[in-house]
Structure formats: structure tokens, C-alpha cells
Design an enzyme around this catalytic site. Structure first.
Site: not given
Ligand code: ATP
Ligand code: LTN
Length: 333
Positions: A117, A199, A202
């Protein structure tokens, strides 16, 4: 009643920093729903974590409420679970400060999420972004959680939380329950549809599927998903990351095993496989999208859920905070 006392406790949260995605559903929320009868569960909308990077105020407010509606629409029953908004329970910030005094600079410097980040937001690397995992530790430890269901990317943060708790317990005698991360077998790390090396996140609209995407958008994203130049639908993360990711999504959506899914598409090309994955996801998300839209019409109900959630959460959190104050030598209020 006796039964309830013995139930183990779960805590988890998601930042309202973007609309919820299929990644967070498969990595986290799906398990929250599956575990709600067996555990005493507390689920949070971590808006204080969201402001570690700059947010538009109107969007943050809208997303926090939408996220609550989505938690409920995914199947979390507000009667069975405590659902609340982090900034409504001031004990999180209070314990966060204290735990920061039991966390090493070096430990925080090693966090993978901070490294990523701070690269993404190189012009705004704040102290909050750096101490993010300390606030997360406070979230978990305030509720004496036994289990923290998250995606694989959050494992390191939960382990740091354990280290902080262990250190504090070592200095002052048993204070905090040591939490264990719960990472799903299938769906712990859903990859981007546009770039299966990354990964699903969002902040990557074409590579991710949002829970609120309409069916035609979901289908378009899956039809365009990056695969490879072969034709076989086989799981091989190293050589066929795109196809392996789609197989994972398909299995997590349908409950089938990898072997069953491979057999189902054996001899059929990606032209059949990709739309089938899209269809499975459309059916999975349809009820979530429809129920979210319905709940968002009833603001008074959502307000009653987050108010009641904050009231219950504060009750538990304050007990832990008072214990911590006593142990470290603060004068009782
Ligand atoms: P950002 O990409 O902005 O960091 P994010 O999409 O990773 O956000 P978070 O709010 O950080 O979303 O994650 C919410 C939950 O979902 C956490 O438990 C995280 O581990 C899980 N998670 C997020 N993205 C994934 C993914 N691609 N696959 C599996 N689990 C995920
Ligand atoms: N860092 C988590 C969100 C989060 C969380 C928590 C998860 C904040 N506090 C406590 C579990 C328990 C993320 O998803 N990025």
C-alpha cells in the site's frame, strides 16, 4: 444459555474502502455465514481502517451502509451476530493506542500489506497506514476472539496480533485470548480476472466482480477472463493460473470439488467453461444483490441494526479495556 457461554467467539471485519467483491465473499464472508450458528460472532465494518488511505466522505458513508446491507443479504442474521461500525465503538481507538506501545517498529515494517500500500500511495504514506495492523489487533483482542476468518492475505496481520497479545500476556499475566486465523481451503485467494498473477481487489474494476454487478456485467467479465493458449480445463496454478483461478471460483460457488469440475469440463474448451463459471457466479450473487437493494430501501432498519450492534459490542469491549487499564497501571475512571 449454558451452551451459549461455551461457544467460541469469532471476530472479523472488512474495510468500506470500495464495493465488496467476489474475493472478499469467497475468502471471508462465505465462512462467516457458515459459522454463525456454531460460534458467537462479531462482524465489523472497519471504517477507521478505510481512512488509512484517502477516502471521499460521501462515498465512505454510502459504502459503510451498503456494506451492512450486504452482510445481512449474504446471510448474516443480525439476531444471531453482532454487526457494527468500528468508529461507533471508541474502545477500538483506545486499545489501539495502548497496543501500539507494545508493538515494535520492525514488526510493522515487515508487513506485506504496508509495503504494497505504501507503494500504491507513495505520495501519502501516513502513520495510520503504518500502524494499521495495531488497530486490527485491537479489533480482535477487545472481543477475546478465538477465531478470525479472513482471506490468505490477512494471515500475517492475525499472526502479528497473536504476537502482540502473547507479549502483553507475558508482561502482565493472561489478559487476551490468542486468536487463530481461519483461512478457507477453497477461495482463500481469488485472483484478478484480468491478471491472474494479482489478487482480485476492489480497486481493479475489470479484474474483479462486485457483489452488486448485474448479471450481464458478470458474464462479460468472465468471458473476457485471461486464460492461456491451451484448451484443457485443468488445475495447474503455476502453468495455468487463469484457468486454475476460474476453477477455484467455480468450485467455491457450486460446492463441487476440483476433480468434479475438471471431469465436468473435460474435452470442452474455454468457450464452454468460462460462461459456465459466469453463470454459477450470477446465480450465487443474484439473491445477495436483490436482498441488498431491498434492505437499502429501509434505512430505519439498518440504523437499528448498527445501533444495537454498537451497544452490544461496547459492552464486551469495555470489559476488556478496563482490564487492560488495570493491568498497565492506569487509575480507574
Ligand atoms: P484492497 O484491495 O483495497 O486492499 P480488498 O479487496 O483486498 O481491498 P479487504 O477489505 O482488504 O478487500 O478484504 C476483506 C476480506 O476479504 C479480508 O478477509 C481479505 O482477506 C478477503 N479478501 C479480499 N480479497 C480477497 C481475494 N481476492 N481472495 C480471497 N479473499 C480475499
Ligand atoms: N485488514 C482487514 C480488515 C480488518 C480485519 C480486522 C479483519 C480490520 N480489522 C479484524 C479481521 C479482523 C482486511 O481485510 N484488509
Amino acid at each position: 444459555m449454558e451452551n451459549q457461554v461455551q461457544k467460541k467467539r469469532i471476530f472479523s471485519g472488512i474495510q468500506p474502502s470500495g464495493d465488496l467483491t467476489l474475493g472478499s465473499y469467497m475468502g471471508a464472508i462465505k465462512n462467516w455465514v457458515a459459522m454463525q450458528d456454531e460460534y458467537e460472532s462479531i462482524y465489523c465494518i472497519v471504517d477507521m481502517h478505510a481512512i488509512t488511505v484517502r477516502q471521499n466522505p460521501a462515498d465512505l458513508r454510502r459504502r459503510a451502509l451498503e456494506q451492512l446491507a450486504q452482510y445481512i443479504a449474504c446471510g448474516l442474521d443480525p439476531q444471531k451476530n453482532i454487526l457494527f461500525i468500528q468508529s461507533h465503538v471508541p474502545q477500538h481507538a483506545e486499545l489501539g493506542w495502548i497496543l501500539g506501545c507494545y508493538t515494535q517498529f520492525g514488526e510493522l515494517s515487515r508487513m506485506t500489506q504496508f509495503k504494497q500500500k505504501s507503494q500504491q500511495h507513495a505520495d501519502n504514506i501516513t502513520a495510520g497506514l503504518f500502524t494499521y495492523p495495531v488497530l486490527m489487533a485491537a479489533d480482535i483482542l477487545l472481543y477475546q476472539a478465538d477465531l478470525v476468518p479472513v482471506g490468505a492475505d490477512q494471515k500475517q496481520h492475525v499472526e502479528l496480533c497473536r504476537d502482540i497479545a502473547q507479549r502483553f500476556n507475558g508482561v502482565y499475566s493472561d489478559t487476551f485470548t490468542l486468536p487463530v486465523p481461519f483461512i478457507p481451503q477453497m477461495g482463500a485467494r481469488i485472483m484478478s480476472l484480468g491478471n491472474p498473477e494479482n489478487k482480485m481487489s476492489k480497486s481493479d474494476p475489470e479484474g474483479c466482480v462486485y457483489l452488486m454487478d448485474p448479471p450481464e456485467v458478470i458474464q462479460r467479465k468472465f468471458k473476457r477472463a485471461v486464460t492461456d493458449s491451451e484448451t484443457a480445463v485443468k488445475f495447474d496454478r503455476e502453468h495455468k493460473p487463469g484457468v486454475s483461478n476460474l476453477l477455484t471460483v467455480y468450485c467455491a460457488a457450486t460446492g463441487k470439488t476440483l476433480e468434479e469440475a475438471e471431469a465436468e469440463f473435460s474435452g470442452q474448451g474455454y468457450g464452454v467453461f468460462k460462461p459456465a463459471v459466469g453463470e454459477a457466479v450470477i446465480e450465487l450473487l443474484r439473491p445477495v444483490r436483490e436482498e441488498t437493494a431491498r434492505l437499502l430501501q429501509d434505512k430505519a432498519y439498518l440504523e437499528s441494526v448498527y445501533r444495537e450492534g454498537a451497544r452490544k459490542a461496547q459492552g464486551i469491549a469495555q470489559r476488556t479495556l478496563a482490564k487492560v487499564h488495570r493491568k498497565i497501571g492506569f487509575i480507574a475512571r
